[in-house]
Design a protein around this motif. Structure first.
Motif, PDB file in Angstrom:
ATOM      1  N   TYR A 139       0.895  -1.277   0.231  1.00  0.00           N
ATOM      2  CA  TYR A 139       0.102  -0.086   0.004  1.00  0.00           C
ATOM      3  C   TYR A 139       0.798   1.252   0.163  1.00  0.00           C
ATOM      4  O   TYR A 139       0.340   2.425   0.581  1.00  0.00           O
ATOM      5  CB  TYR A 139      -0.928   0.059   1.163  1.00  0.00           C
ATOM      6  CG  TYR A 139      -1.720  -1.150   1.109  1.00  0.00           C
ATOM      7  CD1 TYR A 139      -2.774  -1.093   0.210  1.00  0.00           C
ATOM      8  CD2 TYR A 139      -1.820  -2.023   2.086  1.00  0.00           C
ATOM      9  CE1 TYR A 139      -3.580  -2.297   0.129  1.00  0.00           C
ATOM     10  CE2 TYR A 139      -2.676  -3.271   2.184  1.00  0.00           C
ATOM     11  CZ  TYR A 139      -3.762  -3.136   1.253  1.00  0.00           C
ATOM     12  OH  TYR A 139      -4.556  -4.445   1.390  1.00  0.00           O
ATOM     13  N   ILE A 140       2.175   1.189  -0.291  1.00  0.00           N
ATOM     14  CA  ILE A 140       2.915   2.361  -0.219  1.00  0.00           C
ATOM     15  C   ILE A 140       2.474   3.428  -1.274  1.00  0.00           C
ATOM     16  O   ILE A 140       2.633   4.660  -0.933  1.00  0.00           O
ATOM     17  CB  ILE A 140       4.494   2.102  -0.586  1.00  0.00           C
ATOM     18  CG1 ILE A 140       5.201   3.273  -0.175  1.00  0.00           C
ATOM     19  CG2 ILE A 140       4.608   1.805  -2.086  1.00  0.00           C
ATOM     20  CD1 ILE A 140       6.665   2.856   0.027  1.00  0.00           C
ATOM     21  N   LEU A 141       1.810   3.216  -2.395  1.00  0.00           N
ATOM     22  CA  LEU A 141       1.616   4.215  -3.364  1.00  0.00           C
ATOM     23  C   LEU A 141       0.412   4.799  -3.003  1.00  0.00           C
ATOM     24  O   LEU A 141       0.295   6.070  -3.078  1.00  0.00           O
ATOM     25  CB  LEU A 141       1.456   3.487  -4.847  1.00  0.00           C
ATOM     26  CG  LEU A 141       0.855   4.777  -5.815  1.00  0.00           C
ATOM     27  CD1 LEU A 141       1.968   5.720  -6.084  1.00  0.00           C
ATOM     28  CD2 LEU A 141       0.710   3.992  -7.099  1.00  0.00           C
TER      29      LEU A 141
ATOM     30  N   ALA B 208       0.112  13.266   0.328  1.00  0.00           N
ATOM     31  CA  ALA B 208       0.256  14.286  -0.595  1.00  0.00           C
ATOM     32  C   ALA B 208      -0.914  15.105  -0.666  1.00  0.00           C
ATOM     33  O   ALA B 208      -0.964  16.230  -0.597  1.00  0.00           O
ATOM     34  CB  ALA B 208       0.850  13.870  -1.875  1.00  0.00           C
ATOM     35  N   LYS B 209      -2.149  14.419  -0.993  1.00  0.00           N
ATOM     36  CA  LYS B 209      -3.684  15.028  -0.761  1.00  0.00           C
ATOM     37  C   LYS B 209      -3.632  15.721   0.732  1.00  0.00           C
ATOM     38  O   LYS B 209      -3.933  16.796   0.702  1.00  0.00           O
ATOM     39  CB  LYS B 209      -4.543  14.137  -1.002  1.00  0.00           C
ATOM     40  CG  LYS B 209      -4.778  13.470  -2.016  1.00  0.00           C
ATOM     41  CD  LYS B 209      -5.852  12.713  -2.318  1.00  0.00           C
ATOM     42  CE  LYS B 209      -5.988  12.052  -3.707  1.00  0.00           C
ATOM     43  NZ  LYS B 209      -7.281  10.994  -3.881  1.00  0.00           N
TER      44      LYS B 209
ATOM     45  N   VAL C  78       9.254  17.670   3.355  1.00  0.00           N
ATOM     46  CA  VAL C  78       9.184  17.602   1.924  1.00  0.00           C
ATOM     47  C   VAL C  78       9.895  18.393   1.223  1.00  0.00           C
ATOM     48  O   VAL C  78      10.416  18.472   0.180  1.00  0.00           O
ATOM     49  CB  VAL C  78       7.747  16.865   1.395  1.00  0.00           C
ATOM     50  CG1 VAL C  78       7.762  16.991  -0.097  1.00  0.00           C
ATOM     51  CG2 VAL C  78       7.440  15.463   1.964  1.00  0.00           C
ATOM     52  N   LEU C  79       9.472  20.132   1.633  1.00  0.00           N
ATOM     53  CA  LEU C  79       9.975  21.212   0.961  1.00  0.00           C
ATOM     54  C   LEU C  79      11.358  21.158   1.022  1.00  0.00           C
ATOM     55  O   LEU C  79      12.304  21.664   0.030  1.00  0.00           O
ATOM     56  CB  LEU C  79       9.266  22.257   1.320  1.00  0.00           C
ATOM     57  CG  LEU C  79       7.674  22.431   0.923  1.00  0.00           C
ATOM     58  CD1 LEU C  79       7.109  23.603   1.579  1.00  0.00           C
ATOM     59  CD2 LEU C  79       7.703  22.373  -0.553  1.00  0.00           C
ATOM     60  N   ILE C  80      11.906  21.100   2.106  1.00  0.00           N
ATOM     61  CA  ILE C  80      13.330  20.977   2.564  1.00  0.00           C
ATOM     62  C   ILE C  80      14.055  19.670   1.685  1.00  0.00           C
ATOM     63  O   ILE C  80      15.172  19.949   1.041  1.00  0.00           O
ATOM     64  CB  ILE C  80      13.675  20.471   4.040  1.00  0.00           C
ATOM     65  CG1 ILE C  80      13.403  21.881   4.568  1.00  0.00           C
ATOM     66  CG2 ILE C  80      15.076  20.495   4.031  1.00  0.00           C
ATOM     67  CD1 ILE C  80      13.323  21.891   6.243  1.00  0.00           C
TER      68      ILE C  80
ATOM     69  N   ARG D  52      -4.048  19.780   1.360  1.00  0.00           N
ATOM     70  CA  ARG D  52      -5.271  20.324   2.067  1.00  0.00           C
ATOM     71  C   ARG D  52      -4.578  21.256   3.195  1.00  0.00           C
ATOM     72  O   ARG D  52      -5.511  22.490   3.551  1.00  0.00           O
ATOM     73  CB  ARG D  52      -6.085  19.251   2.711  1.00  0.00           C
ATOM     74  CG  ARG D  52      -7.023  18.533   1.675  1.00  0.00           C
ATOM     75  CD  ARG D  52      -8.257  17.895   2.122  1.00  0.00           C
ATOM     76  NE  ARG D  52      -7.392  16.722   3.026  1.00  0.00           N
ATOM     77  CZ  ARG D  52      -7.118  15.483   2.534  1.00  0.00           C
ATOM     78  NH1 ARG D  52      -7.550  15.151   1.275  1.00  0.00           N
ATOM     79  NH2 ARG D  52      -6.855  14.437   3.238  1.00  0.00           N
ATOM     80  N   GLU D  53      -3.616  20.783   3.931  1.00  0.00           N
ATOM     81  CA  GLU D  53      -3.552  21.423   5.232  1.00  0.00           C
ATOM     82  C   GLU D  53      -2.375  22.474   5.021  1.00  0.00           C
ATOM     83  O   GLU D  53      -2.190  23.282   5.805  1.00  0.00           O
ATOM     84  CB  GLU D  53      -3.193  20.246   6.364  1.00  0.00           C
ATOM     85  CG  GLU D  53      -4.201  19.582   6.666  1.00  0.00           C
ATOM     86  CD  GLU D  53      -3.689  18.514   7.494  1.00  0.00           C
ATOM     87  OE1 GLU D  53      -2.774  18.844   8.493  1.00  0.00           O
ATOM     88  OE2 GLU D  53      -4.417  17.216   7.748  1.00  0.00           O
TER      89      GLU D  53
END
Length: 76
Positions: free
Chosen positions: A14-16, A23-24, A39-41, A28-29
């Motif tokens: 279930y990794i994908l 990511a969703k 993730v941005l870093i 949203r947040e």
């Protein structure tokens, strides 16, 4: 003979799905989500590293860095 890597292993299976859900949730947040900043870093580090390397362009490094950090957030 049994396969050492079973098909019912939830970590690999279930990794994908987990990455898409993460990511969703980040979308949203926004910056309030705990995974957004790492993730941005990672995307920034990947882009800078790609700028140093002669073959890889910065968009590829950006995507690779963000993808790696997202993977590390989903599967630590």
């Amino acid at each position: 003979m049994t396969d050492p890597r079973r098909d019912d292993d939830p970590i690999d299976r279930y990794i994908l799905k987990d990455a898409v859900e993460e990511a969703k949730a980040m979308g949203r947040e926004g910056m309030a989500h705990p995974s957004t900043k790492p993730v941005l870093i990672g995307a920034g580090v990947g882009a800078v590293a790609a700028g140093i390397l002669p073959i890889v362009t910065w968009p590829i490094g950006l995507i690779a860095g963000a993808g790696f950090m997202l993977y590390k957030r989903v599967r630590p």
